[in-house]
Design a protein around this motif. Structure first.
Motif, PDB file in Angstrom:
ATOM      1  N   UNK A  58      30.768 -12.157   2.398  1.00 39.13           N
ATOM      2  CA  UNK A  58      32.132 -12.631   2.632  1.00 39.13           C
ATOM      3  C   UNK A  58      32.770 -13.169   1.358  1.00 39.13           C
ATOM      4  N   UNK A  59      31.934 -13.658   0.440  1.00 38.31           N
ATOM      5  CA  UNK A  59      32.491 -14.133  -0.828  1.00 38.31           C
ATOM      6  C   UNK A  59      33.147 -12.986  -1.571  1.00 38.31           C
ATOM      7  N   UNK A  60      32.593 -11.779  -1.388  1.00 37.89           N
ATOM      8  CA  UNK A  60      33.226 -10.616  -1.993  1.00 37.89           C
ATOM      9  C   UNK A  60      34.587 -10.351  -1.380  1.00 37.89           C
ATOM     10  N   UNK A  76      45.597  -2.762  -5.925  1.00 37.13           N
ATOM     11  CA  UNK A  76      45.102  -2.189  -4.680  1.00 37.13           C
ATOM     12  C   UNK A  76      43.584  -2.265  -4.600  1.00 37.13           C
ATOM     13  N   UNK A  77      42.919  -2.135  -5.726  1.00 37.29           N
ATOM     14  CA  UNK A  77      41.463  -2.232  -5.761  1.00 37.29           C
ATOM     15  C   UNK A  77      40.980  -3.579  -5.244  1.00 37.29           C
ATOM     16  N   UNK A  78      41.656  -4.660  -5.652  1.00 35.06           N
ATOM     17  CA  UNK A  78      41.258  -5.999  -5.195  1.00 35.06           C
ATOM     18  C   UNK A  78      41.249  -6.063  -3.677  1.00 35.06           C
ATOM     19  N   UNK A  79      42.239  -5.439  -3.032  1.00 30.92           N
ATOM     20  CA  UNK A  79      42.324  -5.467  -1.571  1.00 30.92           C
ATOM     21  C   UNK A  79      41.314  -4.528  -0.920  1.00 30.92           C
ATOM     22  N   UNK A 105      40.529 -11.235  -1.929  1.00 38.85           N
ATOM     23  CA  UNK A 105      41.819 -11.784  -1.501  1.00 38.85           C
ATOM     24  C   UNK A 105      42.320 -12.840  -2.478  1.00 38.85           C
ATOM     25  N   UNK A 106      41.396 -13.711  -2.912  1.00 36.89           N
ATOM     26  CA  UNK A 106      41.793 -14.737  -3.887  1.00 36.89           C
ATOM     27  C   UNK A 106      42.267 -14.087  -5.194  1.00 36.89           C
ATOM     28  N   UNK A 145      42.202 -17.694 -11.512  1.00 34.98           N
ATOM     29  CA  UNK A 145      41.086 -17.341 -10.641  1.00 34.98           C
ATOM     30  C   UNK A 145      39.892 -18.254 -10.883  1.00 34.98           C
ATOM     31  N   UNK A 146      39.497 -18.420 -12.137  1.00 31.09           N
ATOM     32  CA  UNK A 146      38.386 -19.318 -12.463  1.00 31.09           C
ATOM     33  C   UNK A 146      38.704 -20.769 -12.092  1.00 31.09           C
TER      34      UNK A 146
END
Length: 497
Positions: free
Chosen positions: A184-186, A316-319, A191-192, A211-212
């Motif tokens: 789920x962290x992935x 789009x890759x992030x999603x 999403x983050x 992000x960091x």
């Protein structure tokens, strides 16, 4: 002990000695526990422990794997990560990570879980927050090395900690929560990353820096919470009543009958440490973990890079990483519940490993123009990765009795297993890839098939030992007990298959 019922004063559990005519010789002095009362107790343990365990492991994986999201969000350009510099940064995390795992697990009881585990979390949170302000490659390397130091003890300590609350047949699903958290962290990280990288330029910070920074602050808050909420053991758990603690003691006493009466020794026993290093089963299990972790680390760290190689945009890759991780979580928690219910490990692990092998084969063999099939292949690959890694951890806990033997076995397994990160960080080379990542997928395919063979070998060896002990004569059993064999070497110990 009298042959009649013996009342235990911790009501309402109505504990008494088991009728010896209905139980095997092994359990002749086992104390009966009301199943309904035990079920209520386990449910309470789950409600109080599992959310905190999941939260801790979620932020750990979030902070170690966010480098993949940061890489495609501009970090490579800002820090001039040319050539294989990103791969080196990913790899060096595991150098310090594997160095401190065995010491951390052995020191857990002495330094107290309620202090050592929060120390790890707060420390690595500060490192991640600091990583938001680095300006060169050397600083990135420094943060990754420090992150490895402080994250190293979390997983072996948590698995060992859970083994003091839950019995062997209850552990797979609880440890599954940790790996579900990692999956789920992935999803959460994707999403983050999607949201935070859109803050690019706000207050002069690049999106990957946000992000960091934000993920580091989240981890810091979790560390502070853990400092106040995590008990050292069930005796100091503020949320357990006295009668519930009494039931926990009975559970431990009963478990000791089946585990050679050496489940939770308080005094450090170096002979148990030595036994763990001499046990070939521990080494086989650890080598299987190395193979599976090569796939797990490579997949979780480079999934954004892999999907982007199919031709999708960075945003789009992030999603697109999110559904893959959610699918992996659902599959794993289902398999873990079934594994505990049936009290079987290998029957799930071998097929799951081979399913993941099919996924890697698809990514290697399908044309790069078949984007939908390649994306589907990531789901097939994810199906088995977390299952085999997590169930193998449960298996080593089930296969080693005696607190310090178990602690050493877990630490050794994690040290060897996590050293796979050194290789996993090098096999997915962005610069030399055309988007297919042949080297990374091919090595991962060979590793997961080797792991499947190793699980079958473990099953064969453990079944042979169980059969041998089942057929043992009374005289031989007495001889072994008189010889001082304890823990999983005790003739009454049975391995989970």
């Amino acid at each position: 002990m009298s042959s009649g019922p013996e009342t235990y004063d911790a009501k309402p559990f109505d504990a008494h000695v088991v009728d010896e005519t209905n139980k095997p010789e092994l359990a002749s002095s086992e104390i009966y526990i009301d199943p309904a009362a035990e079920k209520r107790l386990i449910r309470k343990l789950d409600w109080m422990l599992s959310p905190l365990m999941v939260l801790m492991f979620l932020v750990a994986y979030l902070d170690r794997s966010n480098i993949g999201n940061a890489a495609i969000a501009g970090m490579n350009d800002d820090l001039n990560l040319t050539g294989n510099r990103l791969n080196v940064a990913v790899t060096l995390f595991y150098v310090t990570y594997i160095a401190f795992e065995v010491p951390a697990s052995l020191l857990l009881k002495k330094l107290r879980p309620s202090r050592l585990i929060p120390f790890f979390i707060i420390s690595w949170s500060c490192v991640i927050i600091g990583a938001a302000f680095i300006n060169n490659y050397a600083s990135l390397i420094a943060t990754r090395l420090l992150l490895g130091v402080f994250e190293s003890g979390l997983f072996p300590c948590l698995t060992l900690y859970l083994s003091t609350f839950y019995q062997p047949a209850e552990q797979a699903r609880r440890i599954s929560y940790l790996f579900v958290a990692s999956a789920l962290s992935g999803a959460f990280g994707g999403l983050l990353a999607f949201g935070l990288t859109n803050l690019h330029g706000a207050r002069g910070l690049a999106g990957w820096r946000w992000l960091f920074l934000v993920e580091g602050i989240i981890s810091f808050v979790v560390g502070i919470m853990t400092l106040f909420l995590l008990p050292d053991n069930f005796e100091t758990a503020w949320w357990l009543r006295e009668d519930e603690k009494a039931l926990m003691r009975i559970r431990n006493e009963n478990a000791a009958l089946y585990q050679g009466n050496s489940t939770n020794a308080e005094t450090f026993d170096k002979s148990e440490v030595k036994l763990a290093f001499q046990d070939p089963k521990v080494w086989i299990n650890s080598l299987c973990q190395f193979c599976a972790n090569t796939c797990s680390f490579g997949f979780s760290t480079f999934l954004p890079t892999i999907i982007r190689g199919f031709g999708y945009s960075s945003v789009r890759t992030q999603l697109l990483t999110v559904p893959v991780y959610i699918w992996a979580s659902v599959v794993y928690i289902t398999v873990a519940f079934a594994s505990d219910y049936l009290r079987k490990r290998a029957v799930f692990m071998v097929p799951m490993a081979l399913t993941t092998a099919v996924g890697y084969s698809l990514m290697l063999g399908v044309s790069m123009t078949s984007t939908a099939i390649l994306y589907f292949a990531t789901f097939v690959t994810a199906t088995g990765i977390y299952c085999v890694v997590g169930l193998n951890v449960t298996w080593i806990i089930n296969s080693n009795a005696g607190y310090f033997k178990r602690a050493t076995a877990i630490g050794l397994q994690q040290t060897i297993g996590n050293s796979a990160g050194i290789m996993a960080g090098q096999i997915y080379r962005i610069k030399s890839s055309d988007g297919r990542y042949v080297i990374g997928h091919a090595i991962s395919l060979s590793m997961i098939t080797t792991a499947a063979a190793g699980y079958f070998l473990m099953f064969t060896l453990l079944r042979r030992l169980n059969v041998k002990r089942e057929n043992m004569s009374i005289e031989e059993r007495v001889r072994q007990i008189d010889a001082g064999k304890k823990g999983d070497r005790h003739p009454d110990f049975r391995y989970t298959l």
